[in-house]
Design a protein around this motif. Sequence first.
Motif, PDB file in Angstrom:
ATOM      1  N   PRO A   1      21.801  -8.681   3.139  1.00 54.06           N
ATOM      2  CA  PRO A   1      20.330  -8.821   2.916  1.00 54.06           C
ATOM      3  C   PRO A   1      19.626 -10.074   3.215  1.00 54.06           C
ATOM      4  CG  PRO A   1      21.502  -7.561   1.225  1.00 54.06           C
ATOM      5  CD  PRO A   1      22.791  -8.247   2.316  1.00 54.06           C
ATOM      6  N   ARG A   2      20.430 -11.265   2.615  1.00 61.80           N
ATOM      7  CA  ARG A   2      20.062 -12.532   2.706  1.00 61.80           C
ATOM      8  C   ARG A   2      19.932 -12.969   4.191  1.00 61.80           C
ATOM      9  NH1 ARG A   2      23.186 -17.228  -0.437  1.00 61.80           N
ATOM     10  NH2 ARG A   2      22.422 -15.935  -1.962  1.00 61.80           N
ATOM     11  N   ARG A   3      20.634 -12.594   5.249  1.00 62.48           N
ATOM     12  CA  ARG A   3      20.606 -12.982   6.316  1.00 62.48           C
ATOM     13  C   ARG A   3      19.329 -12.153   7.066  1.00 62.48           C
ATOM     14  NH1 ARG A   3      25.322 -12.655  11.091  1.00 62.48           N
ATOM     15  NH2 ARG A   3      24.303 -13.518  12.753  1.00 62.48           N
ATOM     16  N   LEU A   4      19.319 -10.830   6.732  1.00 63.70           N
ATOM     17  CA  LEU A   4      18.084 -10.056   7.360  1.00 63.70           C
ATOM     18  C   LEU A   4      16.767 -10.674   6.732  1.00 63.70           C
ATOM     19  CD1 LEU A   4      19.367  -6.504   6.699  1.00 63.70           C
ATOM     20  CD2 LEU A   4      18.998  -7.551   8.861  1.00 63.70           C
ATOM     21  N   LEU A   5      16.739 -11.309   5.567  1.00 57.59           N
ATOM     22  CA  LEU A   5      15.628 -11.931   5.004  1.00 57.59           C
ATOM     23  C   LEU A   5      15.098 -13.183   5.790  1.00 57.59           C
ATOM     24  CD1 LEU A   5      15.754 -11.174   1.380  1.00 57.59           C
ATOM     25  CD2 LEU A   5      14.040 -10.008   2.768  1.00 57.59           C
ATOM     26  N   GLY A   6      16.232 -13.874   5.987  1.00 59.65           N
ATOM     27  CA  GLY A   6      16.037 -15.011   6.753  1.00 59.65           C
ATOM     28  C   GLY A   6      15.633 -14.998   8.142  1.00 59.65           C
ATOM     29  N   GLY A   7      15.969 -13.995   8.926  1.00 62.38           N
ATOM     30  CA  GLY A   7      15.612 -13.604   9.773  1.00 62.38           C
ATOM     31  C   GLY A   7      14.167 -13.284  10.046  1.00 62.38           C
TER      32      GLY A   7
ATOM     33  N   GLY B   1       0.683 -15.633   4.663  1.00 59.64           N
ATOM     34  CA  GLY B   1       1.232 -14.568   5.500  1.00 59.64           C
ATOM     35  C   GLY B   1       2.704 -14.506   5.219  1.00 59.64           C
ATOM     36  N   LEU B   2       3.501 -15.518   4.531  1.00 61.79           N
ATOM     37  CA  LEU B   2       4.722 -15.318   3.876  1.00 61.79           C
ATOM     38  C   LEU B   2       4.897 -14.199   3.079  1.00 61.79           C
ATOM     39  CD1 LEU B   2       6.300 -18.805   4.435  1.00 61.79           C
ATOM     40  CD2 LEU B   2       6.436 -17.201   5.931  1.00 61.79           C
ATOM     41  N   LEU B   3       3.841 -14.451   2.073  1.00 59.69           N
ATOM     42  CA  LEU B   3       3.782 -13.528   0.991  1.00 59.69           C
ATOM     43  C   LEU B   3       3.784 -12.104   1.572  1.00 59.69           C
ATOM     44  CD1 LEU B   3       3.454 -13.225  -2.158  1.00 59.69           C
ATOM     45  CD2 LEU B   3       1.094 -13.443  -1.818  1.00 59.69           C
ATOM     46  N   ALA B   4       2.765 -11.858   2.556  1.00 62.73           N
ATOM     47  CA  ALA B   4       2.752 -10.658   3.282  1.00 62.73           C
ATOM     48  C   ALA B   4       3.904 -10.074   3.562  1.00 62.73           C
ATOM     49  CB  ALA B   4       1.724 -10.646   4.280  1.00 62.73           C
ATOM     50  N   VAL B   5       5.003 -10.910   4.122  1.00 67.34           N
ATOM     51  CA  VAL B   5       6.252 -10.402   4.629  1.00 67.34           C
ATOM     52  C   VAL B   5       6.991 -10.249   3.491  1.00 67.34           C
ATOM     53  CG1 VAL B   5       8.266 -11.323   5.791  1.00 67.34           C
ATOM     54  CG2 VAL B   5       5.881 -11.956   6.894  1.00 67.34           C
ATOM     55  N   ALA B   6       6.961 -10.869   2.244  1.00 66.83           N
ATOM     56  CA  ALA B   6       7.996 -10.585   1.217  1.00 66.83           C
ATOM     57  C   ALA B   6       8.252  -9.075   0.664  1.00 66.83           C
ATOM     58  CB  ALA B   6       7.683 -11.493   0.115  1.00 66.83           C
ATOM     59  N   GLY B   7       6.824  -8.428   0.340  1.00 70.57           N
ATOM     60  CA  GLY B   7       7.077  -7.304  -0.230  1.00 70.57           C
ATOM     61  C   GLY B   7       7.525  -6.234   0.681  1.00 70.57           C
ATOM     62  N   PRO B   8       7.075  -5.714   1.809  1.00 67.73           N
ATOM     63  CA  PRO B   8       7.765  -4.802   2.861  1.00 67.73           C
ATOM     64  C   PRO B   8       9.154  -5.073   3.146  1.00 67.73           C
ATOM     65  CG  PRO B   8       5.976  -5.939   3.932  1.00 67.73           C
ATOM     66  CD  PRO B   8       5.854  -6.360   2.757  1.00 67.73           C
ATOM     67  N   ALA B   9       9.474  -6.529   3.296  1.00 68.25           N
ATOM     68  CA  ALA B   9      10.979  -6.776   3.579  1.00 68.25           C
ATOM     69  C   ALA B   9      11.772  -6.487   2.653  1.00 68.25           C
ATOM     70  CB  ALA B   9      11.288  -8.147   3.965  1.00 68.25           C
ATOM     71  N   ARG B  10      11.430  -6.691   1.025  1.00 69.93           N
ATOM     72  CA  ARG B  10      12.140  -6.472   0.232  1.00 69.93           C
ATOM     73  C   ARG B  10      12.361  -4.869  -0.133  1.00 69.93           C
ATOM     74  NH1 ARG B  10      10.750  -9.419  -5.077  1.00 69.93           N
ATOM     75  NH2 ARG B  10      12.665  -8.484  -5.695  1.00 69.93           N
ATOM     76  N   ARG B  11      11.158  -4.232   0.151  1.00 77.14           N
ATOM     77  CA  ARG B  11      11.294  -2.791  -0.251  1.00 77.14           C
ATOM     78  C   ARG B  11      12.471  -2.248   1.107  1.00 77.14           C
ATOM     79  NH1 ARG B  11       5.663  -3.440  -1.196  1.00 77.14           N
ATOM     80  NH2 ARG B  11       5.351  -2.822   1.071  1.00 77.14           N
ATOM     81  N   ALA B  12      12.090  -2.645   2.350  1.00 72.71           N
ATOM     82  CA  ALA B  12      13.237  -2.203   3.157  1.00 72.71           C
ATOM     83  C   ALA B  12      14.585  -2.292   2.913  1.00 72.71           C
ATOM     84  CB  ALA B  12      12.761  -2.842   4.468  1.00 72.71           C
ATOM     85  N   ILE B  13      14.937  -3.442   2.486  1.00 72.59           N
ATOM     86  CA  ILE B  13      16.294  -3.767   1.934  1.00 72.59           C
ATOM     87  C   ILE B  13      16.918  -2.824   1.088  1.00 72.59           C
ATOM     88  CG2 ILE B  13      17.826  -5.751   1.086  1.00 72.59           C
ATOM     89  CD1 ILE B  13      16.366  -7.580   3.034  1.00 72.59           C
TER      90      ILE B  13
END
Length: 290
Positions: free
Chosen positions: A219-225, A277-289
């Motif tokens: 997950p850390r690598r996915l979030l980093g990408g 913009g980064l805050l907008a990425v955080a929510g859906p990325a965490r839910r997807a993981i």
Amino acid sequence: IEVEGGETSGIQARFNSVDDQFFEVFGARLLAGRRFEGGDFGPGRTPVIVNRSFITEILGVPPSPGAGAGGSGLGQRVRYRDTEQTRHTRPPSGTHEIVGVVEDFPGDNDGPMMFHPMTLPVPGVTVTVGAVSGIAPAASRLRVVASGLDSQLRLGSLRALDDIYWQRRALDQTFGFGLGIVMMVVLLFSIAGLYTLTTFIVAQRWREIGVRVALGAQPRRLLGGIFGRAFVLLTLGVGVGCAVALRLHSWLPIAEAVGQRIPGIVPISAALVIGVGLLAVAGPARRAIR
């Protein structure tokens, strides 16, 4: 303004015709050269005193007390360009030699200024008086003095200098506040659109992210990408926006209208856009993981 031996400046300068006590009355500090003397008011004389903004913005040299022509602009010869605007305002003709440099006046946002010796006749003058009493007693006394000098002499509006400065600042601040509100609304709409678009783009990758997690991706690598890609796109967009904003700032008379320069707001807005913009990425990325 045309500078003798140099290029013509595209910056406009205001001018005024004053007497020999003008700078003392206003407390304008002399930075270099001298103030007007009695001989400067004779026919054929063309001395001029300029302010700090004239030296820095038109001549491009910092005024230095006691410095020569190369360090403070003293001895430089300038004249007004022949344009429709100068023909309308009718500044003093000829070439003028800079004999002194004074500090910008407090509360004065007029930018470059040129002061010429006042010669008669003049259509009208503004008289500044230092009064121990308040404006009302001083105004009454001035009207009595004026009528005693000449029964036909009439004084116009009599106002305290503090009131004049306050009114100018109030107009500038009102304009600046209104402009700031408009810019804030535009920025908020832009941020809202950016947040929605970024959230949608990341949400479109939910299936892809889920499959990669199921196959063992960290997950850390996915979030980093995900964050890295978003950060690069946001930085590119913000970089282009900052370049356009600074270019527009150099074209538009914002500093003259508001009384201050605004490039400092550009990096603040850029950081805010990238953060949202980064805050907008955080929510859906965490839910997807998850």
